[in-house]
Write an enzyme that holds these catalytic residues in place. Structure first.
Site, PDB file in Angstrom:
ATOM      1  N   LYS A   1       0.866  -1.040   0.253  1.00  0.00           N
ATOM      2  CA  LYS A   1       0.237  -0.268   0.025  1.00  0.00           C
ATOM      3  C   LYS A   1       0.801   1.571  -0.342  1.00  0.00           C
ATOM      4  O   LYS A   1       2.045   1.297   0.973  1.00  0.00           O
ATOM      5  CB  LYS A   1      -0.981   0.146   1.112  1.00  0.00           C
ATOM      6  CG  LYS A   1      -2.390   1.018   1.456  1.00  0.00           C
ATOM      7  CD  LYS A   1      -2.663   0.819   2.534  1.00  0.00           C
ATOM      8  CE  LYS A   1      -4.135   1.654   2.476  1.00  0.00           C
ATOM      9  NZ  LYS A   1      -4.677   2.038   4.109  1.00  0.00           N
TER      10      LYS A   1
ATOM     11  N   SER B   1      -9.579   3.207   3.027  1.00  0.00           N
ATOM     12  CA  SER B   1      -8.654   3.462   2.146  1.00  0.00           C
ATOM     13  C   SER B   1      -8.367   1.989   0.836  1.00  0.00           C
ATOM     14  O   SER B   1      -7.740   3.118   0.104  1.00  0.00           O
ATOM     15  CB  SER B   1      -8.024   4.035   2.455  1.00  0.00           C
ATOM     16  OG  SER B   1      -7.357   3.689   3.886  1.00  0.00           O
TER      17      SER B   1
ATOM     18  N   SER C   1      -9.653   0.229   7.061  1.00  0.00           N
ATOM     19  CA  SER C   1      -9.151   0.563   6.170  1.00  0.00           C
ATOM     20  C   SER C   1      -8.487  -0.782   5.290  1.00  0.00           C
ATOM     21  O   SER C   1      -8.061  -1.199   3.967  1.00  0.00           O
ATOM     22  CB  SER C   1      -8.042   1.474   5.947  1.00  0.00           C
ATOM     23  OG  SER C   1      -8.997   2.381   6.161  1.00  0.00           O
TER      24      SER C   1
END
Length: 505
Positions: free
Chosen positions: A79, A154, A178
């Site tokens: 990420k 997210s 997330s």
């Protein structure tokens, strides 16, 4: 589709150790998959040009007889909230476009040391603010199950990469759900560790008392294997626990062998009525509970009276901490710099830079957080939210005196359509209704697929929560239920996902 990319990380690792597949072959297969489908999925912001060379080095070390980690040679997506020395680290924001970090995040460094092959950086909501990955400055990610729908947020990029078979493993971060909420809508597995159980050093901060790095995978065992790599004390992180963690992979393997569900006390929240959830989500949750009960689990109703106040408390605590953390992006030290015409002062440059570099959602939360921390309002807002946080922690403590784990649906709905909630921040915030309390309390949580919703055929997840430091308990319970579900379905849920062929839909 190449058989290699369909393998779980555990199975791929076993073939690598046995010499049936080389790391170069595995890495190339996943790079080819990214080239074929990521134009539509947009899970990646950057693909690692050196990935095949890293894989070749792993192969050479293995051929030389070096003792490598269990996951050595397996590709890993990262990420973009985690800084890396060899790829840009933007946190999904224009204000950090092209930024190259001088150091690796601890979890990235540990992954490299274990022989994992960083394959690229995944898309995300800007500074991890969002539940849909539509707030990325670089465009939205699409759900592999339906390209017109969101992949969660997210960390939608990491979840979509794993669900689209672009990577067998990914790293994510979870501030209010997330990791878990994207797992719910993409049919993947996501775990938020106990707060402090995994280092946050090198994770671009959103809310420091809530953020936690964790694994995103296709199976519970894969999650446990990656968790074993990244867990442990880090002196660079002042919140890092000094605990000696058990083998999470051993816990997952124990769960998969059966008998774990027998006598397991599973708490169901009295304050969580079906009316707040899409019918297919509630139905899938009840069906999973029934399967556990048939295997000998005991379903126990427990009360957590302050659970429902989690969203309100969270959206005061998070913006307050975010407004402080994001103050460092001031145009002076690093990142974007916009200089207005004329005799601009430092303040003028800072204002112009932050206006151009931050997106609407980031600006909204900075304003809200600054207000909550302002003189005259601190006690009324931020202070009160922290008191509610304490009450939620106490509720969990009481509940876990009665049960081993707590089960909830991971999110209220299946994946909604892109653009459907982008102009409705409140509705977007409510997507994390069931995941937020775990972050407020610092307890671990896991989401694993529980089925497909009858209305739209999209994935649904079930969430387990456990007491702080009891992450291994989640792996045992999660793997046990996963084994029952896969047997019930006749194969993994992702086998039912539509095939992506790179054609726009």
């Amino acid at each position: 589709m190449s058989d290699i990319i369909r393998l779980s990380a555990a199975d791929l690792a076993a073939k690598l150790r046995a010499g049936e597949i080389s790391s170069v072959e595995a890495t190339r297969a996943h790079l080819d998959r990214i080239a074929a489908v990521d134009g539509d999925v947009h899970a990646f912001l950057h693909v690692n040009a050196a990935a095949e060379q890293v894989a070749a080095d792993i192969d050479a070390r293995r051929a030389a007889g070096e003792d490598l980690g269990e996951l050595a040679g397996v590709p890993l997506a990262i990420k973009d909230v985690l800084v890396t020395t060899d790829m840009p680290s933007t946190s999904g924001s224009k204000i950090l476009e092209g930024y190259m970090s001088p150091y690796d995040a601890t979890v990235v460094a540990r992954s490299r040391a274990a022989g994992l092959v960083p394959i690229g950086k995944t898309n995300m909501d800007e500074f991890a603010m969002g539940s849909s990955t539509e707030h990325s400055a670089y465009g939205p990610t699409h759900n592999p199950w339906d390209l017109d729908r969101i992949p969660g947020g997210s960390g939608g990029g990491s979840a979509a990469a794993v669900a689209a078979f672009e990577a067998p493993l990914a790293l994510g971060s979870d501030t209010g759900g997330s990791i878990r909420q994207p797992a719910h809508v993409t049919g993947t597995v996501g775990l938020k560790p106990t707060y402090g159980g995994v280092s946050r050093y090198g994770a671009i901060a959103l809310a420091s008392s809530l953020d936690q790095v964790g694994p995103v995978t296709r199976t519970v065992l894969d999650s446990a294997l990656l968790h074993d790599v990244i867990a442990g004390h880090d002196p660079n992180d002042s919140t890092s626990l000094t605990d000696q963690w058990p083998s999470f992979a051993a816990a997952a393997r124990e769960g998969a062998r059966g008998e774990v569900l027998k006598g397991l006390k599973v708490g169901v929240l009295k304050e969580l009525p079906d009316s707040g959830f899409q019918a297919g989500v509630a139905e899938s949750f009840r069906a999973a509970l029934a399967l556990m009960e048939a295997q000998g689990a005991e379903i126990v109703e427990v009360s957590t009276p302050h659970f429902g106040y989690g969203v309100a408390a969270y959206y005061l605590i998070l913006p307050a901490e975010a407004s402080s953390n994001l103050a460092r992006f001031d145009s002076v030290r690093y990142g974007l710099r916009v200089t207005p015409d004329g005799n601009a002062t430092v303040e003028d440059v800072m204002a112009a830079t932050r206006d151009a570099g931050f997106g609407d959602e980031v600006k909204r939360r900075i304003i809200l957080g600054t207000y909550a921390l302002s003189s005259g309002y601190f006690d009324a807002y931020y202070g009160s939210a922290q008191k509610v946080r304490t009450l939620i922690q106490q509720d969990f403590h009481s509940a876990f005196e009665q049960v081993d784990v707590i089960a909830t649906p991971t999110a209220p709905t299946t994946a909604f359509r892109l653009g459907e909630q982008i102009d409705d921040p409140l509705q977007m915030y409510l997507n994390d209704f069931t995941t937020i309390p775990a972050n407020l309390a610092g307890v671990p949580g896991i989401s694993l697929p529980s089925g497909l919703a009858a209305e739209d055929g999209l994935p649904v997840g079930i969430q387990f929560l456990a007491p702080a430091r009891e992450d291994a308990r989640l792996y045992r319970a999660g793997a046990a239920l996963e084994a029952v579900l896969v047997d019930h379905w006749g194969g993994p849920l992702l086998d039912r996902a539509p095939e992506l062929n790179g054609a726009a839909r």
